[in-house]
Design a protein around this motif. Structure first.
Motif, PDB file in Angstrom:
ATOM      1  N   GLU A 196       0.830  -1.212   0.000  1.00 18.13           N
ATOM      2  CA  GLU A 196       0.000   0.000   0.000  1.00 18.13           C
ATOM      3  C   GLU A 196       0.870   1.271   0.000  1.00 18.13           C
ATOM      4  O   GLU A 196       0.493   2.292  -0.595  1.00 18.13           O
ATOM      5  N   THR A 197       2.034   1.209   0.646  1.00 12.92           N
ATOM      6  CA  THR A 197       2.948   2.371   0.634  1.00 12.92           C
ATOM      7  C   THR A 197       3.438   2.630  -0.790  1.00 12.92           C
ATOM      8  O   THR A 197       3.527   3.782  -1.232  1.00 12.92           O
ATOM      9  N   VAL A 198       3.750   1.558  -1.499  1.00 17.22           N
ATOM     10  CA  VAL A 198       4.201   1.704  -2.896  1.00 17.22           C
ATOM     11  C   VAL A 198       3.090   2.317  -3.731  1.00 17.22           C
ATOM     12  O   VAL A 198       3.332   3.210  -4.558  1.00 17.22           O
ATOM     13  N   LYS A 199       1.874   1.874  -3.510  1.00 17.60           N
ATOM     14  CA  LYS A 199       0.744   2.385  -4.305  1.00 17.60           C
ATOM     15  C   LYS A 199       0.524   3.882  -4.058  1.00 17.60           C
ATOM     16  O   LYS A 199       0.235   4.634  -4.982  1.00 17.60           O
ATOM     17  N   ILE A 200       0.664   4.300  -2.799  1.00 18.13           N
ATOM     18  CA  ILE A 200       0.525   5.733  -2.474  1.00 18.13           C
ATOM     19  C   ILE A 200       1.569   6.548  -3.249  1.00 18.13           C
ATOM     20  O   ILE A 200       1.263   7.569  -3.865  1.00 18.13           O
TER      21      ILE A 200
END
Lengths: 88, 287
Positions: B98-102
């Motif tokens: 999810e951090t990568v997606k942000i």
């Protein structure tokens, strides 16, 4: 009058101090330090250009230089101005 | 090649000017741990000006931004993305996809806004928690932007409730896990820094170990560390000669319609040829 600073006195850096001047006073520049004697006019040009791009007027600019390149001087002036204006 | 990526403090004009001259494969302009909270604004401006006008030769240029759990990261990206000399972003404390997606979403917005081809900017993810290591494969495959995953050093030790040891036992499993995840995902596994900057023998030992595990390179924090890491990663003349012999033998076999041949009494098949090719790539003799 509000003031602000950015930079350091470390090698290849400079400490830029900005002070608000009365309306209509324009920009005054004082440079001391390592490159002041040899590159004063080029440094003044960079400071003036940077402030013009930021649409800054009526300021007293003091630079204590320790061998800052043009790019560093511009970045420090920009940072000091943004601090003066309370911008991020 | 990403044998070495040298950290340069983002508020230090001296290092930002000269850092690339020390010969690392890449430089990391640091806006995170190397910059005091009170100087985040000035460092951001300085780094963006260097990305706009500074000289970095042919180095891969990345910026370590502040974590997505801070108030700084959006301003960091907004300041650096429009600048022409940026190749990628090193993101700290990535503990899940999810951090990568942000970050991916924000980079896409900024690329669009600034007329930069979508996906041009790569992500180098620092996995600094046990959770991050556990999610390594999911992180590495969360976006095509991910170019590398990197284990944290001190933060990871803190999260594991352990201390630094001379041989790095406490990070051994994390490093192995990270290499497997990175290789499975097709991204580079890059190692954390070696912080004892005057201990050349220790750095060499650690670099030999991580090379054997399968890492592609190591982050460095002092110019003196570059030559040691390169020396370990560069193939020896004997390794290059052997690799050239294997490639030549395989080529000859293929021309004769044979699948495998023998070189110096050992069978040469596809995996052996692949390793030989990788040796020549590391030697700069093969693209």
């Amino acid at each position: 009058m509000k003031t602000s600073q950015a930079g350091t006195l470390e090698s290849m850096d400079c400490l830029v101090t900005l002070e608000e001047a009365p309306s209509g006073a324009g920009v005054s520049i004082e440079i001391t330090g390592a490159s002041a004697a040899r590159f004063k006019s080029a440094m003044e040009k960079k400071i003036t250009e940077t402030l013009a791009a930021l649409e800054a007027k009526d300021l007293k600019v003091t630079v204590q230089d320790n061998g800052a390149l043009d790019i560093v001087l511009g970045a420090r002036v920009e940072a000091a101005y943004k601090r003066l204006k309370g911008a991020k | 090649m990403r044998r070495t990526m040298l950290y340069l403090p983002g508020n230090n004009p001296n290092m930002l000017t000269r850092g690339w001259l020390f010969g690392s494969d890449g430089v990391i302009l640091d806006l995170e741990d190397a910059v005091a909270m009170s100087e985040k604004d000035t460092a951001r401006i300085l780094v963006s000006r260097f990305l706009e006008q500074g000289e970095f030769g042919d180095r891969e240029v990345t910026v370590r931004i502040n974590g997505v759990d801070t108030e700084y990261w959006r301003d960091d990206l907004a300041a650096i993305v429009p600048m022409k000399r940026l190749d990628g972003v090193r993101a700290p404390k990535v503990d899940g996809p999810e951090t990568v997606k942000i970050l991916d979403e924000e980079l896409s917005i900024l690329e669009d806004k600034n007329g930069i081809p979508q996906g041009k900017l790569k992500l180098f993810c620092l996995l600094e928690t046990a959770k991050g290591i556990w999610n390594a494969y999911d992180i590495a495959t969360a976006s095509p932007r991910v170019a590398a995953i990197i284990p944290g050093g001190e933060d990871l030790r803190a999260d594991l409730r352990t201390e630094r040891s001379d041989d790095g036992t406490e990070l051994e499993w994390a490093r192995r896990m990270l290499v497997f995840a990175a290789r499975a995902a097709g991204v580079d596994p890059l190692d954390t820094v070696y912080s004892r900057v005057t201990d050349d023998a220790g750095l060499r030992r650690e670099t030999e170990f991580i090379k054997q595990l399968g890492f592609a390179g190591k982050s460095v924090i002092h110019p003196n560390q570059i030559a040691i890491v390169h020396d370990v990663f560069n193939p020896t003349e004997a390794e290059i000669a052997k690799a050239q012999k294997i490639i030549a033998a395989a080529k000859e076999a293929a021309e004769r319609g044979q699948g495998a041949v023998s070189v110096d009494g050992k069978m040469v098949d596809v995996p052996v040829v692949k390793r030989a090719e990788y040796t020549l790539i590391r030697a700069g003799l093969l693209a």
